[in-house]
Enzyme design. Structure first.
Site, short mmCIF file in Angstrom:
data_model
loop_
_atom_site.label_atom_id
_atom_site.label_comp_id
_atom_site.label_asym_id
_atom_site.label_seq_id
_atom_site.Cartn_x
_atom_site.Cartn_y
_atom_site.Cartn_z
N HIS A 237 4.30 50.95 10.70
CA HIS A 237 3.91 50.92 12.13
C HIS A 237 5.03 51.55 12.95
CE1 HIS A 237 3.10 49.21 16.11
NE2 HIS A 237 1.86 49.01 15.70
N CYS A 275 -0.48 54.19 15.30
CA CYS A 275 -0.76 53.33 16.45
C CYS A 275 -0.73 54.21 17.70
CB CYS A 275 0.26 52.20 16.54
SG CYS A 275 -0.02 51.18 18.01
N HIS A 302 -4.50 52.13 14.76
CA HIS A 302 -4.66 51.26 15.93
C HIS A 302 -5.10 52.15 17.08
CE1 HIS A 302 -1.39 48.14 14.55
NE2 HIS A 302 -2.46 48.13 13.79
N ASP A 358 -7.03 48.19 19.25
CA ASP A 358 -5.76 47.50 19.41
C ASP A 358 -5.65 46.98 20.83
OD1 ASP A 358 -3.30 46.56 18.74
OD2 ASP A 358 -2.26 48.47 18.95
N HIS A 359 -5.20 45.79 20.96
CA HIS A 359 -5.03 45.12 22.25
C HIS A 359 -6.30 45.27 23.09
CE1 HIS A 359 -0.39 45.66 21.90
NE2 HIS A 359 -0.94 45.19 20.81
N TYR A 375 -4.58 40.16 22.97
CA TYR A 375 -5.62 40.01 21.96
C TYR A 375 -6.81 39.16 22.43
CZ TYR A 375 -2.63 42.40 18.67
OH TYR A 375 -1.88 43.37 18.04
C1 DNO Z 1 1.36 44.60 18.23
C2 DNO Z 1 1.36 45.03 16.87
C3 DNO Z 1 2.69 44.94 16.15
C4 DNO Z 1 2.48 45.26 14.69
C5 DNO Z 1 3.72 45.22 13.86
C6 DNO Z 1 3.44 45.79 12.50
O1 DNO Z 1 0.34 44.39 18.81
O2 DNO Z 1 0.79 46.28 16.75
O3 DNO Z 1 3.18 43.64 16.26
O4 DNO Z 1 1.61 44.32 14.13
O5 DNO Z 1 4.75 45.92 14.44
O6 DNO Z 1 4.43 45.43 11.61
#
Ligand code: DNO
Length: 404
Positions: A237, A275, A302, A358-359, A375
């Protein structure tokens, strides 16, 4: 593109039934209760899998992606019990593979995982989102934490604004800001008090970027051969935000960082978590181009967007709705579909790449539920629905004009 959803396990206010109704096709989760560095046993992994049943009707969801199997600070620093932690990591990989889990996300950010200064920023339409304000961050670093030399890590203008802002903050405001930064956001592997944060930071005094990169390569050189044997795909990530914080080394912020990582150890198991939200904070990260150029190493995605609030690399930003903000989501999804088609044609078994919305912003009932920052159920569902619309449209047989 396999539609997955992050679930934090039993404490998550979003239930398995909620995920099922959101139409997710797979789950992303982790055993957050197990201390970093310890082994994830088969029993514990199975116990989590057994929870992924919605009722009624009894429909089982699959756990597709591990996010994250944490790389301990000891491994990142090569200190203390780091060799034991690597052996434990490998045992956890064996146990995960025995339970059918083949995609493992991890990060190599030192000390802090993702970082925001405001977890509940109100937007003009009443929705709430997460925000990173560079001036607030500087106020924290220079005046609350009091890190020596911190002032020199910001532009004179930001440092000056930070001093003004700090003088206007009452105790409660200062405490809240510090808490937002150091307590650990959802999924973050560790939270700190100001005192132990300072202690952690000093441990990196002798670990500049190139040493941290070497530690990452040492870690991967240990785990990748096993991953290949087990059919596991590791995916790193990016740093979030993708620029240095608190004087710490940062090594996974740009396309060049990911190119270097994947070229140094060229293995199908050495992959990327693309991401879009983390990388998209930097104007010099072209997400669609990254997917086009590094796509064969992308094992997990993500999808999220950010709005940059000022120019420059070290900038303030907030989390935008999924189709708003800096990243052209249609172009990025198209690049993912092109990569999937290419994989299918070449006979790769992993041609369907898991992604998660994501989020999400807190909207409608999220504003009362107050689930984990970033989340919420409805905000993420909105994002997933919008992304699903793009995927469905671009994948439709009538879309002959597209490249895939
Ligand atoms: C936040 C996430 C991060 C991710 C870590 C992966 O929303 O994308 O906390 O899970 O960095 O190791």
């Amino acid at each position: 593109m396999k539609q997955t959803w992050r679930w934090f396990g039993p404490p998550d206010k979003v239930s398995v039934n909620d995920m099922l109704q959101a139409g997710v096709e797979g789950v992303v989760t982790a055993l957050h209760h197990i201390p970093n560095g310890d082994v994830w046993t088969v029993d514990e992994i199975k116990r989590r899998q057994d929870l992924l049943v919605a009722s009624p009707p009894a429909i089982r969801l699959t756990w597709d992606v591990v996010e994250s199997l944490p790389v301990s600070e000891e491994i990142k620093q090569q200190s203390g019990d780091w060799r034991t932690h690597i052996q434990n990591y490998k045992q956890s990989m064996r146990n995960l593979a025995a339970c059918g889990l083949k995609v493992i996300c991890y990060n190599f950010m030192p000390v802090l995982d993702w970082t925001r200064t405001d977890l509940s920023h109100t937007l003009p339409n009443g929705a709430k989102c997460m925000r990173f304000d560079i001036v607030d961050f500087a106020a924290f670093d220079i005046h609350i934490l009091g890190r020596s030399g911190a002032k020199n890590d910001f532009t004179p203008l930001v440092a000056e604004e930070a001093t003004k802002r700090f003088s206007a903050m009452d105790d409660a405001h200062q405490r809240k800001l510090a808490e937002n930064i150091v307590c650990g956001l959802p999924g973050a592997e560790q939270g700190y008090t100001l005192e132990n944060l300072k202690d952690q930071l000093t441990r990196y005094d002798t670990i500049p970027d190139f040493v941290l990169r070497r530690h990452q390569i040492d870690f991967l050189a240990e785990v990748l051969p096993l991953a290949e044997q087990l059919g596991i795909r590791m995916c790193c990530h990016p740093d979030d935000p993708p620029f240095p914080l608190l004087g710490l080394p940062r090594i996974m912020s740009t396309e060049e960082d990911f190119r270097l990582l994947t070229q140094t150890l060229d293995s199908p198991a050495n992959g990327i978590t693309l991401c879009a939200g983390s990388l998209g904070v930097r104007p010099d990260n072209d997400l669609t181009g990254m997917m086009e150029r590094l796509g064969d190493k992308v094992h997990f995605i993500h999808l999220r967007n950010v709005t940059r609030e000022c120019d420059g690399i070290e900038a303030s930003f907030h989390e935008a709705a999924h189709l708003e903000g800096a990243t052209d989501m249609v172009a990025l999804v198209n690049a993912v579909l092109v990569e999937e088609a290419r994989r299918k044609e070449s006979g790769r078994a992993d041609h369907s790449i898991p992604f998660r919305p994501d989020h999400g912003q807190d909207i409608l009932s999220d504003l009362e539920t107050r689930s984990q920052p970033g989340y919420p159920a409805v905000g993420r569902l909105k994002g997933l629905a919008e992304l699903r619309g793009i995927i469905t449209t671009l994948s439709h047989p009538s879309m002959r004009a597209t490249k895939h």
